[in-house]
Design an enzyme around this catalytic site. Structure first.
Site, mmCIF file in Angstrom:
data_model
loop_
_atom_site.group_PDB
_atom_site.id
_atom_site.type_symbol
_atom_site.label_atom_id
_atom_site.label_comp_id
_atom_site.label_asym_id
_atom_site.label_seq_id
_atom_site.Cartn_x
_atom_site.Cartn_y
_atom_site.Cartn_z
ATOM 1 C CG ASN A 9 -1.822 1.234 1.102
ATOM 2 O OD1 ASN A 9 -1.749 1.996 0.152
ATOM 3 N ND2 ASN A 9 -2.170 1.810 2.837
ATOM 4 C CE LYS A 11 0.384 3.055 5.043
ATOM 5 N NZ LYS A 11 0.329 3.773 6.258
ATOM 6 C CG HIS A 95 -5.559 1.505 5.296
ATOM 7 N ND1 HIS A 95 -5.153 2.478 5.818
ATOM 8 C CD2 HIS A 95 -4.555 0.601 5.078
ATOM 9 C CE1 HIS A 95 -4.286 2.341 5.886
ATOM 10 N NE2 HIS A 95 -3.429 1.348 5.792
ATOM 11 C CD GLU A 97 -3.365 5.545 7.117
ATOM 12 O OE1 GLU A 97 -2.960 5.246 5.252
ATOM 13 O OE2 GLU A 97 -1.782 4.782 7.556
ATOM 14 C CD GLU A 167 -3.666 -3.157 7.667
ATOM 15 O OE1 GLU A 167 -1.976 -3.167 7.041
ATOM 16 O OE2 GLU A 167 -3.437 -1.139 7.280
ATOM 17 N N GLY A 173 2.932 2.221 10.441
ATOM 18 C CA GLY A 173 3.206 3.439 10.761
ATOM 19 C C GLY A 173 4.082 3.372 11.801
ATOM 20 C CB SER A 213 5.169 -2.334 12.178
ATOM 21 O OG SER A 213 5.091 -0.510 12.322
HETATM 22 C C1 PEP Z 1 -0.490 0.017 5.974
HETATM 23 O O1 PEP Z 1 -1.123 1.002 5.921
HETATM 24 O O2 PEP Z 1 -1.474 -0.706 5.785
HETATM 25 C C2 PEP Z 1 0.513 -0.238 6.713
HETATM 26 C C3 PEP Z 1 0.562 -1.900 7.644
HETATM 27 O O3 PEP Z 1 1.726 0.370 7.297
HETATM 28 P P1 PEP Z 1 2.562 -0.026 7.738
HETATM 29 O O4 PEP Z 1 3.822 -1.420 7.577
HETATM 30 O O5 PEP Z 1 3.475 1.456 7.781
HETATM 31 O O6 PEP Z 1 2.737 0.298 9.680
#
Ligand code: PEP
Length: 250
Positions: A9, A11, A95, A97, A167, A173, A213
């Site tokens: 992703n 973003k 997601h 966000e 998630e 992040g 992460s």
């Molecule tokens: C995401 O935004 O789907 C995600 C998992 O981000 P990150 O790997 O940066 O934590």
């Protein structure tokens, strides 16, 4: 056998030149692994380029969002039909966000899921709890509600086009990762919840990805867990070397 999947992703990152660069590196260095699907989700402006550039490669292209309506006066929005017209057949929905910043509700997400499936798209549906919800030991309830409201109106047959991404919001992040045991515990819970509603076969065939992460140095341990079928990768998907190392963690 359910698919193993590593999805990146991106973003709101990468302009056209950066997209060309990153895709070039992914294409050069990718060693296809049997049974492992690779997906990249660039921003809308780069989807067409990505699709054309990856046409002859075993990498699928996904959108990061879409509107629930067919067409009309929805300034700034993109429909499922527009995505499929450029070859994009997968979309990430829900997601954290989108839920937190753009206030997307479970009810809205259910409509988006329907619009995607009506257009024969595949959905990567994200669920996950916030830190205060985990601390209050509400994480299972939160995820169950997200599944029920977003997806449990679907027929069993429609689940063929659904991938789940667990998630935990507190791990996105932040550099903080759920432990492999925490991921496995929630993935098993998600599969059990699906099996209670749809039966074991549907539950066994759904790929459940972990996101939060994931990095080259922790991917192997997380992917080794029985109910973890891959990852949705944010930050580490922006560097070809890291992203491919995660693909190779299987
Ligand atoms: C995401 O935004 O789907 C995600 C998992 O981000 P990150 O790997 O940066 O934590």
């Amino acid at each position: 056998m359910r698919d193993k999947i590593v999805a990146g992703n991106w973003k709101m990152n990468n302009d056209l030149a950066q997209t060309e660069d990153l895709l070039g590196n992914i294409k050069n260095e990718l060693k296809p692994k049997e049974g492992v699907r690779v997906i990249v989700a660039p921003p809308f402006t780069n989807l067409y380029h990505a699709f054309e550039s990856l046409r002859d490669r075993p990498v699928d292209v996904a959108a990061q969002n879409m509107n629930e309506n067919k067409s009309g006066a929805f300034t700034g929005e993109v429909s499922a039909q527009m995505l499929t017209s450029i070859g994009v057949k997968t979309v990430i929905l829900g997601h954290s966000e989108r839920r937190a910043i753009y206030k997307e509700t479970d009810e809205l997400l259910a409509k988006k899921v329907d619009a995607a499936l009506e257009n024969e798209m595949e959905v990567i549906f994200c669920v996950g709890e916030e830190l205060h919800e985990r601390k209050a030991e509400k994480h299972f309830d939160v995820v169950r509600t997200q599944l029920e409201k977003g997806l449990f109106h679907l027929s069993a047959a429609q689940w063929e086009k659904v991938i789940i991404a667990y998630e935990p919001v507190w791990a996105i992040g932040t550099g903080e990762t759920a432990s492999p045991e925490q991921a496995q515990e929630m993935h098993a819970f998600i599969r059990k919840t699906i099996s209670e509603k749809y039966g074991q076969q549907v539950a066994d065939e759904v790929s459940i990805l972990y996101g939060g992460s994931v990095k080259p140095d922790n991917a192997q341990e997380i992917f080794a867990k029985e109910d973890v079928d891959g990852g949705l990768i944010g930050g580490a998907s922006l560097k070809a070397g890291d992203f491919l190392a995660i693909v190779n963690a299987f």
